[in-house]
Design a protein around this motif. Structure first.
Motif, short mmCIF file in Angstrom:
data_model
loop_
_atom_site.label_atom_id
_atom_site.label_comp_id
_atom_site.label_asym_id
_atom_site.label_seq_id
_atom_site.Cartn_x
_atom_site.Cartn_y
_atom_site.Cartn_z
N LYS A 199 0.83 -1.20 0.00
CA LYS A 199 0.00 0.00 0.00
C LYS A 199 0.87 1.26 0.00
N ASP A 200 1.89 1.27 0.86
CA ASP A 200 2.78 2.44 0.93
C ASP A 200 3.52 2.65 -0.38
N LYS A 202 2.53 1.91 -3.34
CA LYS A 202 1.59 2.47 -4.31
C LYS A 202 1.35 3.96 -4.03
N ILE A 203 1.21 4.29 -2.74
CA ILE A 203 0.98 5.69 -2.35
C ILE A 203 2.19 6.55 -2.73
N GLU A 206 2.35 7.06 -6.51
CA GLU A 206 1.36 8.05 -6.96
C GLU A 206 1.77 9.46 -6.53
N ALA A 207 2.39 9.58 -5.34
CA ALA A 207 2.85 10.89 -4.87
C ALA A 207 3.98 11.42 -5.75
N THR A 210 2.57 12.53 -9.30
CA THR A 210 1.59 13.61 -9.35
C THR A 210 2.00 14.67 -10.36
N THR A 218 3.49 13.38 1.75
CA THR A 218 3.24 11.94 1.80
C THR A 218 4.54 11.18 2.04
N THR A 234 8.96 -1.93 1.55
CA THR A 234 8.25 -0.94 0.72
C THR A 234 9.10 -0.56 -0.49
N TYR A 238 8.11 -0.76 -4.35
CA TYR A 238 8.18 0.45 -5.17
C TYR A 238 8.93 0.15 -6.47
#
Length: 344
Positions: A199-200, A202-203, A206-207, A210, A218, A234, A238
């Motif tokens: 999850k991290d 992916k976050i 995406e951050a 952007t 983030t 993570t 990534y």
């Protein structure tokens, strides 16, 4: 940067933090190079130091022998006994007989760890121009309890909250990252949540992707709160969803102090001793030596992980740290640094 090849072997998939954590458990628990001296006698050491200080032509060899063969806790006891028995301040006594870099390292070794860190942070923010490298190094590598103690000592010694000083001396995303580290809310367990790692990743992806500016907040939130093994996993995920390794993505999207800060956190999560090995190497490579960095790293890590740092240095560079110290320093100053590094 070539250093990332050394840290990440240019391919994070080659490393498995879960397997490495098993190996870690097989190693001895203590990785410092300075250990408590057996049969310690503070009164005897204080007397020997007094004689060394008062002898004609101060005996630096005796002072060094005691400094590098006693733990910080033992040094504090020696200091207390010396001052009680002689009526003299040991710091002032050393300042009157020691000179230059030897004086600096001797006084650093006489400070309790939190006092030394608080002193370094004060020095980094008090001079004309803030020393961002020192701020990043200390706040990114200390434990939650160490940071809390540093803040307490800083307030006690300098009559200011460290957070307020950071707000005065830094700004923007860099300030926010330092304040997040100062909040001392990092998970310090060794547990890895695989779902959270995915999850991290992916976050973070995406951050970084952007449109327009990267979502730095983030990155700060995740990098300053997760434990090292969690972040390592993570980073693996990534790399699986991005064409770029995380450090390279940060390099491309950021610049200046916030780039340095976040990349330092990534390096420390991956391999803290390698982070410090790089610091030592940079302090001695090329013309001139950064004495402040040598003293800061060797003193502050001597009872934590300097054994590992020495090993990483050997693996990462052509020379050992001992060899580079011999090539870059001299005299009693060289002798005390070698003593802190432990057996060659």
């Amino acid at each position: 940067m070539s250093i990332f090849k050394k840290f990440f072997k240019d391919n994070v998939h080659d490393r498995d933090p879960e397997k490495e954590s098993v190996k870690e458990k097989e190693k001895p628990k203590y990785y410092g190079t300075v250990i408590p001296y057996p049969n310690f006698n503070a009164s005897s050491d204080a007397s020997v130091l007094q004689s060394a200080i008062e002898s004609k032509g101060v005996d630096e060899d005796v002072i060094i022998a005691i400094l590098v063969k006693r733990s910080n806790e033992q040094r504090q006891k020696i200091k207390a006994v010396y001052e009680a028995s002689s009526g003299k301040n040991l710091v002032k006594s050393w300042e009157s007989v020691l000179r230059s870099d030897l004086e600096d390292v001797a006084l650093a070794l006489l400070m309790p760890p939190a006092h030394f860190d608080a002193y370094l942070l004060r020095k980094a923010t008090k001079r004309l121009g803030t020393d961002e490298e020192v701020l990043i190094e200390i706040l990114a590598t200390r434990t939650n309890s160490e940071i809390q103690e540093i803040k307490r000592v800083f307030k006690q010694e300098y009559k200011q909250d460290l957070e307020e000083v950071i707000k005065e001396e830094t700004k923007g995303d860099f300030m926010n990252a330092l304040l997040a580290l100062l909040s001392a809310k990092r998970d310090e367990s060794t547990e890895v949540d695989m779902e959270l790692a995915r999850k991290d990743a992916k976050i973070l992806f995406e951050a970084a992707e952007t449109k327009g500016d990267i979502d730095v907040s983030t990155f700060i939130d995740i990098l300053t709160t997760r434990n090292g093994p969690q972040l390592s996993k993570t980073f693996h995920h990534y790399a699986a969803v991005s064409d770029l390794k995380l450090p390279r993505a940060l390099q491309m999207e950021l610049s200046g102090d916030i780039e340095d800060c976040l990349i330092a956190i990534v390096k420390c999560a991956w391999n803290t001793p390698a982070f410090f090995a790089e610091k030592l190497h940079n302090a001695m490579k090329g013309h001139g030596t950064c004495e402040d960095t040598l003293i800061r790293v060797l003193v502050s890590r001597s009872e934590i992980d300097l054994q590992k740092i020495v090993e990483e240095y050997r693996a990462m560079y052509e020379n050992t740290v001992h060899e580079d110290i011999v090539n870059d320093t001299k005299g009693h100053y060289q002798k005390v640094l070698l003593g802190l590094c432990g057996p060659y």
